[in-house]
Scaffold this motif. Structure first.
Motif, PDB file in Angstrom:
ATOM      1  N   PHE A  51       0.858  -1.186   0.000  1.00 38.56           N
ATOM      2  CA  PHE A  51       0.000   0.000   0.000  1.00 38.56           C
ATOM      3  C   PHE A  51       0.891   1.232   0.000  1.00 38.56           C
ATOM      4  CE2 PHE A  51      -3.377   2.878   1.227  1.00 38.56           C
ATOM      5  CZ  PHE A  51      -4.519   2.257   0.740  1.00 38.56           C
ATOM      6  N   PRO A  52       0.550   2.254  -0.775  1.00 34.47           N
ATOM      7  CA  PRO A  52       1.390   3.455  -0.791  1.00 34.47           C
ATOM      8  C   PRO A  52       1.325   4.208   0.537  1.00 34.47           C
ATOM      9  CG  PRO A  52      -0.573   3.772  -2.129  1.00 34.47           C
ATOM     10  CD  PRO A  52      -0.581   2.343  -1.694  1.00 34.47           C
ATOM     11  N   ASP A  53       2.410   4.842   0.877  1.00 38.65           N
ATOM     12  CA  ASP A  53       2.481   5.623   2.108  1.00 38.65           C
ATOM     13  C   ASP A  53       2.148   7.084   1.827  1.00 38.65           C
ATOM     14  OD1 ASP A  53       3.201   3.626   3.991  1.00 38.65           O
ATOM     15  OD2 ASP A  53       5.245   3.634   3.228  1.00 38.65           O
ATOM     16  N   GLY A  54       2.025   7.846   2.889  1.00 38.43           N
ATOM     17  CA  GLY A  54       1.839   9.282   2.792  1.00 38.43           C
ATOM     18  C   GLY A  54       0.512   9.693   2.192  1.00 38.43           C
ATOM     19  N   GLU A  55       0.531  10.871   1.568  1.00 38.89           N
ATOM     20  CA  GLU A  55      -0.682  11.427   0.984  1.00 38.89           C
ATOM     21  C   GLU A  55      -1.237  10.531  -0.115  1.00 38.89           C
ATOM     22  OE1 GLU A  55      -2.417  15.533  -0.994  1.00 38.89           O
ATOM     23  OE2 GLU A  55      -0.267  15.372  -0.619  1.00 38.89           O
ATOM     24  N   ALA A  56      -0.369   9.880  -0.879  1.00 38.09           N
ATOM     25  CA  ALA A  56      -0.822   8.978  -1.950  1.00 38.09           C
ATOM     26  C   ALA A  56      -1.681   7.857  -1.358  1.00 38.09           C
ATOM     27  CB  ALA A  56       0.364   8.404  -2.716  1.00 38.09           C
ATOM     28  N   GLY A  57      -1.242   7.288  -0.250  1.00 34.34           N
ATOM     29  CA  GLY A  57      -2.013   6.234   0.407  1.00 34.34           C
ATOM     30  C   GLY A  57      -3.359   6.730   0.913  1.00 34.34           C
ATOM     31  N   ALA A  58      -3.377   7.949   1.423  1.00 35.59           N
ATOM     32  CA  ALA A  58      -4.629   8.522   1.913  1.00 35.59           C
ATOM     33  C   ALA A  58      -5.606   8.758   0.762  1.00 35.59           C
ATOM     34  CB  ALA A  58      -4.345   9.815   2.666  1.00 35.59           C
ATOM     35  N   VAL A  59      -5.096   9.201  -0.384  1.00 36.84           N
ATOM     36  CA  VAL A  59      -5.966   9.415  -1.547  1.00 36.84           C
ATOM     37  C   VAL A  59      -6.539   8.080  -2.023  1.00 36.84           C
ATOM     38  CG1 VAL A  59      -6.043  10.183  -3.950  1.00 36.84           C
ATOM     39  CG2 VAL A  59      -4.866  11.574  -2.244  1.00 36.84           C
ATOM     40  N   VAL A  60      -5.697   7.049  -2.071  1.00 39.48           N
ATOM     41  CA  VAL A  60      -6.175   5.725  -2.484  1.00 39.48           C
ATOM     42  C   VAL A  60      -7.229   5.219  -1.509  1.00 39.48           C
ATOM     43  CG1 VAL A  60      -5.529   3.300  -2.776  1.00 39.48           C
ATOM     44  CG2 VAL A  60      -4.089   5.101  -3.747  1.00 39.48           C
ATOM     45  N   ALA A  61      -7.011   5.414  -0.224  1.00 39.88           N
ATOM     46  CA  ALA A  61      -7.999   4.999   0.773  1.00 39.88           C
ATOM     47  C   ALA A  61      -9.333   5.701   0.519  1.00 39.88           C
ATOM     48  CB  ALA A  61      -7.492   5.287   2.183  1.00 39.88           C
ATOM     49  N   CYS A  62      -9.273   6.952   0.097  1.00 36.48           N
ATOM     50  CA  CYS A  62     -10.511   7.683  -0.216  1.00 36.48           C
ATOM     51  C   CYS A  62     -11.208   7.079  -1.431  1.00 36.48           C
ATOM     52  CB  CYS A  62     -10.211   9.165  -0.419  1.00 36.48           C
ATOM     53  SG  CYS A  62      -9.718  10.007   1.118  1.00 36.48           S
ATOM     54  N   VAL A  63     -10.443   6.567  -2.392  1.00 42.48           N
ATOM     55  CA  VAL A  63     -11.043   5.839  -3.518  1.00 42.48           C
ATOM     56  C   VAL A  63     -11.791   4.626  -2.964  1.00 42.48           C
ATOM     57  CG1 VAL A  63     -10.600   4.455  -5.590  1.00 42.48           C
ATOM     58  CG2 VAL A  63      -9.337   6.580  -5.228  1.00 42.48           C
ATOM     59  N   PHE A  64     -11.147   3.891  -2.057  1.00 39.60           N
ATOM     60  CA  PHE A  64     -11.761   2.699  -1.488  1.00 39.60           C
ATOM     61  C   PHE A  64     -13.029   3.031  -0.694  1.00 39.60           C
ATOM     62  CE2 PHE A  64      -7.536   0.160  -1.374  1.00 39.60           C
ATOM     63  CZ  PHE A  64      -7.566   0.064  -2.751  1.00 39.60           C
ATOM     64  N   ALA A  65     -13.104   4.237  -0.163  1.00 37.89           N
ATOM     65  CA  ALA A  65     -14.303   4.641   0.575  1.00 37.89           C
ATOM     66  C   ALA A  65     -15.526   4.702  -0.328  1.00 37.89           C
ATOM     67  CB  ALA A  65     -14.073   6.003   1.224  1.00 37.89           C
ATOM     68  N   LEU A  66     -15.300   4.947  -1.622  1.00 34.68           N
ATOM     69  CA  LEU A  66     -16.414   5.137  -2.549  1.00 34.68           C
ATOM     70  C   LEU A  66     -16.568   4.030  -3.579  1.00 34.68           C
ATOM     71  CD1 LEU A  66     -15.921   8.935  -3.332  1.00 34.68           C
ATOM     72  CD2 LEU A  66     -17.390   7.895  -1.604  1.00 34.68           C
ATOM     73  N   VAL A  67     -15.610   3.127  -3.658  1.00 32.92           N
ATOM     74  CA  VAL A  67     -15.591   2.155  -4.751  1.00 32.92           C
ATOM     75  C   VAL A  67     -16.812   1.233  -4.766  1.00 32.92           C
ATOM     76  CG1 VAL A  67     -14.258   0.307  -3.627  1.00 32.92           C
ATOM     77  CG2 VAL A  67     -14.015   0.700  -6.083  1.00 32.92           C
ATOM     78  N   ASP A  68     -17.423   1.024  -3.636  1.00 29.10           N
ATOM     79  CA  ASP A  68     -18.592   0.145  -3.600  1.00 29.10           C
ATOM     80  C   ASP A  68     -19.869   0.866  -4.038  1.00 29.10           C
ATOM     81  OD1 ASP A  68     -19.344  -2.543  -3.173  1.00 29.10           O
ATOM     82  OD2 ASP A  68     -20.375  -1.971  -1.327  1.00 29.10           O
ATOM     83  N   SER A  69     -19.760   2.170  -4.297  1.00 28.16           N
ATOM     84  CA  SER A  69     -20.918   2.962  -4.746  1.00 28.16           C
ATOM     85  C   SER A  69     -20.567   3.701  -6.035  1.00 28.16           C
ATOM     86  CB  SER A  69     -21.307   3.968  -3.665  1.00 28.16           C
ATOM     87  OG  SER A  69     -21.668   3.319  -2.480  1.00 28.16           O
ATOM     88  N   LEU A  70     -20.004   2.984  -6.989  1.00 32.38           N
ATOM     89  CA  LEU A  70     -19.555   3.608  -8.236  1.00 32.38           C
ATOM     90  C   LEU A  70     -20.682   4.309  -8.991  1.00 32.38           C
ATOM     91  CD1 LEU A  70     -16.975   1.117  -9.754  1.00 32.38           C
ATOM     92  CD2 LEU A  70     -16.567   3.439  -8.981  1.00 32.38           C
ATOM     93  N   ALA A  71     -21.860   3.735  -8.996  1.00 36.25           N
ATOM     94  CA  ALA A  71     -22.969   4.358  -9.723  1.00 36.25           C
ATOM     95  C   ALA A  71     -23.312   5.724  -9.137  1.00 36.25           C
ATOM     96  CB  ALA A  71     -24.193   3.449  -9.696  1.00 36.25           C
ATOM     97  N   LEU A  72     -23.253   5.836  -7.833  1.00 30.32           N
ATOM     98  CA  LEU A  72     -23.603   7.076  -7.154  1.00 30.32           C
ATOM     99  C   LEU A  72     -22.462   8.098  -7.186  1.00 30.32           C
ATOM    100  CD1 LEU A  72     -25.748   8.515  -5.457  1.00 30.32           C
ATOM    101  CD2 LEU A  72     -24.791   7.397  -3.441  1.00 30.32           C
ATOM    102  N   TYR A  73     -21.217   7.612  -7.097  1.00 29.46           N
ATOM    103  CA  TYR A  73     -20.055   8.498  -6.977  1.00 29.46           C
ATOM    104  C   TYR A  73     -19.093   8.365  -8.148  1.00 29.46           C
ATOM    105  CZ  TYR A  73     -21.740   9.056  -2.219  1.00 29.46           C
ATOM    106  OH  TYR A  73     -22.513   9.333  -1.124  1.00 29.46           O
ATOM    107  N   ARG A  74     -19.613   8.199  -9.309  1.00 29.31           N
ATOM    108  CA  ARG A  74     -18.805   7.990 -10.513  1.00 29.31           C
ATOM    109  C   ARG A  74     -17.758   9.104 -10.725  1.00 29.31           C
ATOM    110  NH1 ARG A  74     -19.935   4.922 -15.106  1.00 29.31           N
ATOM    111  NH2 ARG A  74     -18.860   5.676 -16.934  1.00 29.31           N
TER     112      ARG A  74
END
Length: 131
Positions: free
Chosen positions: A59-82
């Protein structure tokens, strides 16, 4: 505080400015589960990013890792948060992270069992990002 989905350990982090505008919750932080990769908002995050890779190999460290984690926060709702997922994935790529490749690698990592269907979401993400 353990993960609400799987009771796994969580890593709290501040939501990067580049990601905050794309999230449905305006809290200043979030927590990433080291086992299922679920993300939930937190009110009192640490001031610095954790060493994500120490708990989640690859997993990437630093800000890059935090941004990826934010992707994961929404990935299960792709239709809503495209649009939001697309913007966050672009932000991750600008920080040197190939989100699709990372998802594939994490799915093959011992001890990591993503809460989302990797093959289904990976295909949908690929279609979204490479339209």
């Amino acid at each position: 505080m353990p993960c609400a989905l799987c009771d796994g350990d969580q890593l709290s982090f501040p939501v990067p400015d580049a990601a905050g505008e794309h999230l449905p919750d305006d809290r200043p932080g979030a927590a990433l589960c080291t086992h299922c990769l679920a993300v939930e908002p937190v009110d009192d995050p640490p001031s610095a990013y954790p060493a994500f890779s120490e708990s989640i190999p690859g997993f990437p460290d630093g800000e890059a890792g935090a941004v990826v984690a934010c992707v994961f926060a929404l990935v299960d709702s792709l239709a809503l948060y495209r649009a939001e997922v697309s913007a966050l994935a672009d932000a991750a790529e600008r920080r040197g992270v190939d989100v699709l490749l990372l998802i594939d690698r994490l799915a093959a990592t011992d001890g990591v069992e993503p809460y989302f269907d990797v093959s289904r979401r990976g295909t949908q993400l690929e279609q979204l990002l490479y339209e």
